[in-house]
Design an enzyme around this catalytic site. Structure first.
Site, PDB file in Angstrom:
ATOM      1  N   GLN A 213     -12.599  52.332 -12.947  1.00 52.71           N
ATOM      2  CA  GLN A 213     -12.156  51.057 -13.008  1.00 52.71           C
ATOM      3  C   GLN A 213     -12.039  50.477 -14.505  1.00 52.71           C
ATOM      4  O   GLN A 213     -11.876  49.332 -14.682  1.00 52.71           O
ATOM      5  CB  GLN A 213     -12.881  49.900 -12.401  1.00 52.71           C
ATOM      6  CG  GLN A 213     -12.648  50.218 -10.726  1.00 52.71           C
ATOM      7  CD  GLN A 213     -11.283  49.912 -10.186  1.00 52.71           C
ATOM      8  OE1 GLN A 213     -10.635  49.200 -10.766  1.00 52.71           O
ATOM      9  NE2 GLN A 213     -11.198  50.323  -8.960  1.00 52.71           N
ATOM     10  N   LYS A 236      -5.419  55.308 -10.528  1.00 53.45           N
ATOM     11  CA  LYS A 236      -5.881  54.103 -11.071  1.00 53.45           C
ATOM     12  C   LYS A 236      -5.230  53.892 -12.537  1.00 53.45           C
ATOM     13  O   LYS A 236      -5.668  52.378 -12.998  1.00 53.45           O
ATOM     14  CB  LYS A 236      -7.208  53.882 -11.030  1.00 53.45           C
ATOM     15  CG  LYS A 236      -7.691  53.672  -9.366  1.00 53.45           C
ATOM     16  CD  LYS A 236      -9.063  53.377  -9.329  1.00 53.45           C
ATOM     17  CE  LYS A 236      -9.620  53.715  -7.802  1.00 53.45           C
ATOM     18  NZ  LYS A 236      -9.401  52.743  -6.699  1.00 53.45           N
ATOM     19  N   CYS A 374     -15.238  49.193  -0.399  1.00 56.69           N
ATOM     20  CA  CYS A 374     -16.100  50.224  -0.384  1.00 56.69           C
ATOM     21  C   CYS A 374     -17.172  49.775  -1.118  1.00 56.69           C
ATOM     22  O   CYS A 374     -17.676  50.903  -1.723  1.00 56.69           O
ATOM     23  CB  CYS A 374     -15.349  51.766  -0.794  1.00 56.69           C
ATOM     24  SG  CYS A 374     -13.943  52.322  -0.127  1.00 56.69           S
TER      25      CYS A 374
HETATM   26  N1  PMP Z   1     -15.371  54.355  -8.161  1.00 54.45           N
HETATM   27  C1  PMP Z   1     -14.784  53.094  -8.167  1.00 54.45           C
HETATM   28  C2  PMP Z   1     -15.593  52.243  -9.089  1.00 54.45           C
HETATM   29  C3  PMP Z   1     -13.676  52.774  -7.392  1.00 54.45           C
HETATM   30  O1  PMP Z   1     -13.100  51.557  -7.831  1.00 54.45           O
HETATM   31  C4  PMP Z   1     -13.140  53.963  -6.559  1.00 54.45           C
HETATM   32  C5  PMP Z   1     -11.628  53.552  -6.118  1.00 54.45           C
HETATM   33  N2  PMP Z   1     -11.696  52.477  -5.420  1.00 54.45           N
HETATM   34  C6  PMP Z   1     -13.579  55.217  -6.756  1.00 54.45           C
HETATM   35  C7  PMP Z   1     -14.789  55.352  -7.150  1.00 54.45           C
HETATM   36  C8  PMP Z   1     -12.956  56.076  -5.969  1.00 54.45           C
HETATM   37  O2  PMP Z   1     -11.905  56.720  -6.295  1.00 54.45           O
HETATM   38  P1  PMP Z   1     -10.894  57.514  -5.547  1.00 54.45           P
HETATM   39  O3  PMP Z   1     -10.660  56.996  -4.200  1.00 54.45           O
HETATM   40  O4  PMP Z   1      -9.824  57.646  -6.349  1.00 54.45           O
HETATM   41  O5  PMP Z   1     -11.528  59.114  -5.715  1.00 54.45           O
END
Ligand code: PMP
Length: 416
Positions: A213, A236, A374
């Site tokens: 992020q 992202k 999450c």
């Molecule tokens: N870490 C953070 C802080 C996140 O916001 C996210 C995605 N929401 C992830 C890890 C995981 O990323 P990805 O699903 O693209 O592997």
């Protein structure tokens, strides 16, 4: 025309011109213009990224590294050029430190499964924090089970600020690695990552930064931070899904055993013994996401053409505006009030369930995310099951925040 050329005032981001680069922003939802405020989940893609992927499949597609024929060489060069762009973007010392993976999740899983095999003993400790995404918790729990390690958790306070005052107590003689989020996806907190790394290093502890992020919002320099590992996802920061990056300091990547076995990660295979390929290929088994890497390279070009400093200023002003406007809604409580925040506002609205909030604002064309994001331990800290979350990107503007606020008043009206 390059996106960077359109800006006549060097300090200001011309949002209208930026928005024109993102075809999906023309979408209408329920007859209303789309207001896309779910950027922490994934960002939209500029035409330059979409076109780079299409061009790859139209005119460059071949498997990489092993072919002597023309297309294989073209595809290999495009893929390796993307790696060089990532190295430059993060200011890595060398592209040997850039491993392409599926995303942040896979990058952290890679380190969690390989780092303990490079010198951890049973009883050693891994330190994370209370505000981690599940993808920076569960891989370490798995590693702890497998290698007999102990997981420790640095707490945060009720503003969503890490208890850095306790850090030295949590960095013990047994701590081998600290894995910490740069910007919290559910609170928006920007952690003092450089200070954390310096203090961990003073105790001989390696640090992994979850930069999922942060990289799209301000410039991140791995040499200035002095981190040992850093993970981010292409999707992202305006790139495609299914591609991400693990930055690893060369000495660690050399020390760690491979993550997966297969083609491309080997130098020589016999049934008796296999020797591994040089960095970074040792960690890239099998045919990678070639189009994804090329799309990510195009996203970095795009981001750099706009300029991260300009993006950071624009988003900081917008975050301030959004915070003030949301805070003025009676019955709305912002979750996460750290002094340093980026791009994310979580909130609860009276006792209305966040899923109802999300569903009703969607009727007004506004896309926000609702749920635990999450980060269930963060929700537990605040005694909540879920929040609503608006998250910003470079193409968002004040009018969209106004539309969100108006939609939230509609929600309140429906529950009166
Ligand atoms: N870490 C953070 C802080 C996140 O916001 C996210 C995605 N929401 C992830 C890890 C995981 O990323 P990805 O699903 O693209 O592997």
């Amino acid at each position: 025309m390059q996106a960077g050329e359109v800006h006549t005032q060097p300090d200001l981001l011309d949002v209208d011109r930026v928005r024109a680069d993102f075809p999906i922003l023309q979408t209408r939802v329920n007859g209303k213009p789309l207001v896309y405020l779910d950027n922490a989940a994934t960002t939209q893609k500029p035409a330059a990224v979409i076109e780079a992927i299409e061009q790859y499949y139209r005119s460059q597609n071949a498997n990489i590294h092993r072919g002597v024929h023309h297309l294989s060489q073209v595809a290999t060069e495009a893929y390796e050029q993307a790696r060089r762009k990532v190295a430059r973007f993060l200011n890595a010392r060398s592209e040997r430190e850039i491993v392409f993976v599926r995303g942040t999740t896979e990058a952290i899983n890679l380190v969690a499964s390989c780092f303990p095999r490079a010198g951890c003993q049973p009883g050693d400790e891994i330190l994370i924090t209370e505000m981690e995404h599940h993808s920076n918790i569960v891989p370490w729990q798995l590693a702890c089970q497998q290698y007999g390690l102990r997981l420790r958790v640095l707490p945060m306070d009720d503003r969503g600020v890490l208890r850095i005052d306790l850090l030295d107590d949590y960095l013990t003689d047994r701590t081998r690695l600290m894995s910490v989020v740069h910007v919290s996806n559910s609170l928006g907190t920007v952690n003092p990552i450089k200070e954390i790394i310096a203090r961990a290093h003073a105790r001989g502890v390696a640090v992994l930064v979850d930069a999922a992020q942060s990289v799209a919002h301000f410039s991140v320099d791995v040499q200035t931070l002095d981190c040992d590992f850093l993970a981010f996802s292409g999707h992202k920061l305006y790139g495609p899904t299914g591609i991400g990056v693990l930055y690893g300091r060369e000495n660690w990547l050399e020390k760690m055993p491979p993550y997966q076995g297969g083609g491309d990660m080997i130098r020589r295979v016999t049934f008796e013994e296999t020797t591994y390929n040089a960095l970074p290929y040792k960690f890239e088994a099998g045919t990678p996401n070639i189009a994804g890497a090329i799309g990510l390279g195009a996203a970095l070009d795009y981001l750099e053409s706009i300029g991260l400093a300009r993006i950071a200023r624009h988003e900081a002003a917008l975050l301030q505006y959004a915070t003030e406007r949301l805070a003025s809604i009676s019955g709305l409580r912002i979750i996460g009030n750290a002094p340093a925040k980026a791009a994310v506002i979580s909130f609860v609205l009276k006792d209305i369930h966040p899923h109802d909030v999300g569903t009703i604002v969607n009727h007004e064309g506004v896309a926000i995310r609702t749920g635990h994001h999450c980060t269930q331990p963060v929700m537990d800290h605040f005694g909540l099951a879920a929040t609503s979350r608006a998250s910003l990107a470079m193409y968002n503007c004040k009018e969209e925040i106004d539309q969100l606020v108006e939609a939230l008043h509609t929600v309140i009206g429906m529950f009166q």
